[in-house]
Design a protein around this motif. Structure first.
Motif, PDB file in Angstrom:
ATOM      1  N   SER A  23       1.877 -10.126  -1.808  1.00  0.00           N
ATOM      2  CA  SER A  23       0.497  -9.673  -1.823  1.00  0.00           C
ATOM      3  C   SER A  23       0.245  -8.800  -3.049  1.00  0.00           C
ATOM      4  O   SER A  23       1.158  -8.288  -3.674  1.00  0.00           O
ATOM      5  CB  SER A  23       0.175  -8.912  -0.539  1.00  0.00           C
ATOM      6  N   THR A  24      -1.025  -8.633  -3.371  1.00  0.00           N
ATOM      7  CA  THR A  24      -1.394  -7.816  -4.522  1.00  0.00           C
ATOM      8  C   THR A  24      -1.526  -6.358  -4.102  1.00  0.00           C
ATOM      9  O   THR A  24      -1.699  -6.063  -2.907  1.00  0.00           O
ATOM     10  CB  THR A  24      -2.738  -8.286  -5.106  1.00  0.00           C
ATOM     11  N   PRO A  25      -1.485  -5.436  -5.066  1.00  0.00           N
ATOM     12  CA  PRO A  25      -1.717  -4.027  -4.728  1.00  0.00           C
ATOM     13  C   PRO A  25      -3.060  -3.831  -4.019  1.00  0.00           C
ATOM     14  O   PRO A  25      -3.153  -3.065  -3.057  1.00  0.00           O
ATOM     15  CB  PRO A  25      -1.688  -3.321  -6.083  1.00  0.00           C
ATOM     16  N   GLU A  26      -4.076  -4.545  -4.463  1.00  0.00           N
ATOM     17  CA  GLU A  26      -5.399  -4.440  -3.831  1.00  0.00           C
ATOM     18  C   GLU A  26      -5.341  -4.857  -2.362  1.00  0.00           C
ATOM     19  O   GLU A  26      -5.914  -4.192  -1.488  1.00  0.00           O
ATOM     20  CB  GLU A  26      -6.397  -5.303  -4.590  1.00  0.00           C
ATOM     21  N   ARG A  28      -2.666  -4.879  -0.394  1.00  0.00           N
ATOM     22  CA  ARG A  28      -1.881  -3.889   0.352  1.00  0.00           C
ATOM     23  C   ARG A  28      -2.694  -2.613   0.556  1.00  0.00           C
ATOM     24  O   ARG A  28      -2.617  -1.985   1.619  1.00  0.00           O
ATOM     25  CB  ARG A  28      -0.569  -3.597  -0.368  1.00  0.00           C
ATOM     26  N   GLY A  29      -3.489  -2.219  -0.450  1.00  0.00           N
ATOM     27  CA  GLY A  29      -4.333  -1.034  -0.323  1.00  0.00           C
ATOM     28  C   GLY A  29      -5.384  -1.218   0.756  1.00  0.00           C
ATOM     29  O   GLY A  29      -5.658  -0.305   1.537  1.00  0.00           O
ATOM     30  N   ARG A  30      -5.980  -2.411   0.809  1.00  0.00           N
ATOM     31  CA  ARG A  30      -6.966  -2.688   1.859  1.00  0.00           C
ATOM     32  C   ARG A  30      -6.300  -2.638   3.231  1.00  0.00           C
ATOM     33  O   ARG A  30      -6.864  -2.109   4.185  1.00  0.00           O
ATOM     34  CB  ARG A  30      -7.627  -4.043   1.645  1.00  0.00           C
ATOM     35  N   ALA A  31      -5.101  -3.192   3.343  1.00  0.00           N
ATOM     36  CA  ALA A  31      -4.376  -3.159   4.620  1.00  0.00           C
ATOM     37  C   ALA A  31      -4.075  -1.716   5.021  1.00  0.00           C
ATOM     38  O   ALA A  31      -4.211  -1.347   6.193  1.00  0.00           O
ATOM     39  CB  ALA A  31      -3.091  -3.978   4.517  1.00  0.00           C
ATOM     40  N   TYR A  32      -3.668  -0.893   4.049  1.00  0.00           N
ATOM     41  CA  TYR A  32      -3.400   0.515   4.339  1.00  0.00           C
ATOM     42  C   TYR A  32      -4.684   1.191   4.829  1.00  0.00           C
ATOM     43  O   TYR A  32      -4.679   1.906   5.840  1.00  0.00           O
ATOM     44  CB  TYR A  32      -2.868   1.247   3.098  1.00  0.00           C
ATOM     45  N   ALA A  33      -5.792   0.970   4.129  1.00  0.00           N
ATOM     46  CA  ALA A  33      -7.061   1.576   4.506  1.00  0.00           C
ATOM     47  C   ALA A  33      -7.488   1.119   5.900  1.00  0.00           C
ATOM     48  O   ALA A  33      -7.976   1.925   6.698  1.00  0.00           O
ATOM     49  CB  ALA A  33      -8.135   1.233   3.477  1.00  0.00           C
ATOM     50  N   LYS A  34      -7.305  -0.143   6.192  1.00  0.00           N
ATOM     51  CA  LYS A  34      -7.685  -0.668   7.503  1.00  0.00           C
ATOM     52  C   LYS A  34      -6.882   0.002   8.605  1.00  0.00           C
ATOM     53  O   LYS A  34      -7.415   0.347   9.655  1.00  0.00           O
ATOM     54  CB  LYS A  34      -7.490  -2.188   7.527  1.00  0.00           C
ATOM     55  N   PRO A  92       4.074   4.081  -4.059  1.00  0.00           N
ATOM     56  CA  PRO A  92       3.559   2.706  -3.955  1.00  0.00           C
ATOM     57  C   PRO A  92       2.266   2.631  -3.129  1.00  0.00           C
ATOM     58  O   PRO A  92       1.359   1.873  -3.458  1.00  0.00           O
ATOM     59  CB  PRO A  92       4.687   1.929  -3.273  1.00  0.00           C
ATOM     60  N   GLU A  93       2.174   3.411  -2.057  1.00  0.00           N
ATOM     61  CA  GLU A  93       0.948   3.423  -1.250  1.00  0.00           C
ATOM     62  C   GLU A  93      -0.235   3.944  -2.062  1.00  0.00           C
ATOM     63  O   GLU A  93      -1.352   3.418  -1.956  1.00  0.00           O
ATOM     64  CB  GLU A  93       1.130   4.280   0.003  1.00  0.00           C
ATOM     65  N   ILE A  94       0.002   4.964  -2.870  1.00  0.00           N
ATOM     66  CA  ILE A  94      -1.052   5.519  -3.732  1.00  0.00           C
ATOM     67  C   ILE A  94      -1.543   4.454  -4.692  1.00  0.00           C
ATOM     68  O   ILE A  94      -2.752   4.234  -4.832  1.00  0.00           O
ATOM     69  CB  ILE A  94      -0.536   6.750  -4.495  1.00  0.00           C
ATOM     70  N   ASN A  95      -0.625   3.784  -5.357  1.00  0.00           N
ATOM     71  CA  ASN A  95      -0.994   2.732  -6.299  1.00  0.00           C
ATOM     72  C   ASN A  95      -1.829   1.656  -5.608  1.00  0.00           C
ATOM     73  O   ASN A  95      -2.867   1.220  -6.128  1.00  0.00           O
ATOM     74  CB  ASN A  95       0.261   2.116  -6.922  1.00  0.00           C
ATOM     75  N   ASP A  96      -1.392   1.248  -4.431  1.00  0.00           N
ATOM     76  CA  ASP A  96      -2.095   0.194  -3.698  1.00  0.00           C
ATOM     77  C   ASP A  96      -3.486   0.650  -3.273  1.00  0.00           C
ATOM     78  O   ASP A  96      -4.471  -0.076  -3.460  1.00  0.00           O
ATOM     79  CB  ASP A  96      -1.284  -0.224  -2.469  1.00  0.00           C
ATOM     80  N   LYS A 102     -10.566   0.985  -6.594  1.00  0.00           N
ATOM     81  CA  LYS A 102     -11.133   0.531  -7.873  1.00  0.00           C
ATOM     82  C   LYS A 102     -11.852  -0.797  -7.703  1.00  0.00           C
ATOM     83  O   LYS A 102     -12.871  -1.038  -8.357  1.00  0.00           O
ATOM     84  CB  LYS A 102     -10.035   0.400  -8.931  1.00  0.00           C
ATOM     85  N   SER A 103     -11.373  -1.634  -6.802  1.00  0.00           N
ATOM     86  CA  SER A 103     -12.019  -2.933  -6.597  1.00  0.00           C
ATOM     87  C   SER A 103     -13.380  -2.792  -5.942  1.00  0.00           C
ATOM     88  O   SER A 103     -14.185  -3.721  -5.995  1.00  0.00           O
ATOM     89  CB  SER A 103     -11.118  -3.842  -5.743  1.00  0.00           C
TER      90      SER A 103
END
Length: 105
Positions: A23-26, A28-34, A92-96, A102-103
């Protein structure tokens, strides 16, 4: 373990378990936010936050340059409203999460 058996095991695991590596960082970031943020914040491009003081993620860039949030996420965000829990993210979570934010700009 013999090489063919090991390779077959890896293929089986990769088909049965969602692979974060693919998966992309974006994403993974969305999954973290969810998982960690959506209870209060609107995390998508539309919708209202469930908790009114929690700003929608799509508006965060209007309040803060997204790039500057990394340090706060690493050290633990402390906000003006008492309902938000303090938490710290791994690099890594921060980056994601920043990639996802940003998206939304």
């Amino acid at each position: 373990m013999q090489r063919p058996v090991f390779c077959a095991l890896l293929v089986t695991l990769s088909l049965s378990v969602p692979s974060l590596a693919a998966s992309t960082p974006e994403q993974r970031g969305r999954a973290y936010a969810k998982t960690h943020c959506a209870r209060c914040h609107a995390i998508g491009r539309t919708g209202e936050s469930a908790f009114k003081p929690a700003p929608p993620f799509r508006t965060l860039h209007l309040r803060y340059p997204i790039e500057t949030l990394g340090e706060a996420l690493a050290e633990g965000i402390v906000t003006g409203h008492p309902a938000m829990p303090q938490f710290e993210l791994t690099p890594p979570e921060i980056n994601d999460l920043l990639s996802y934010l940003k998206s939304l700009e």
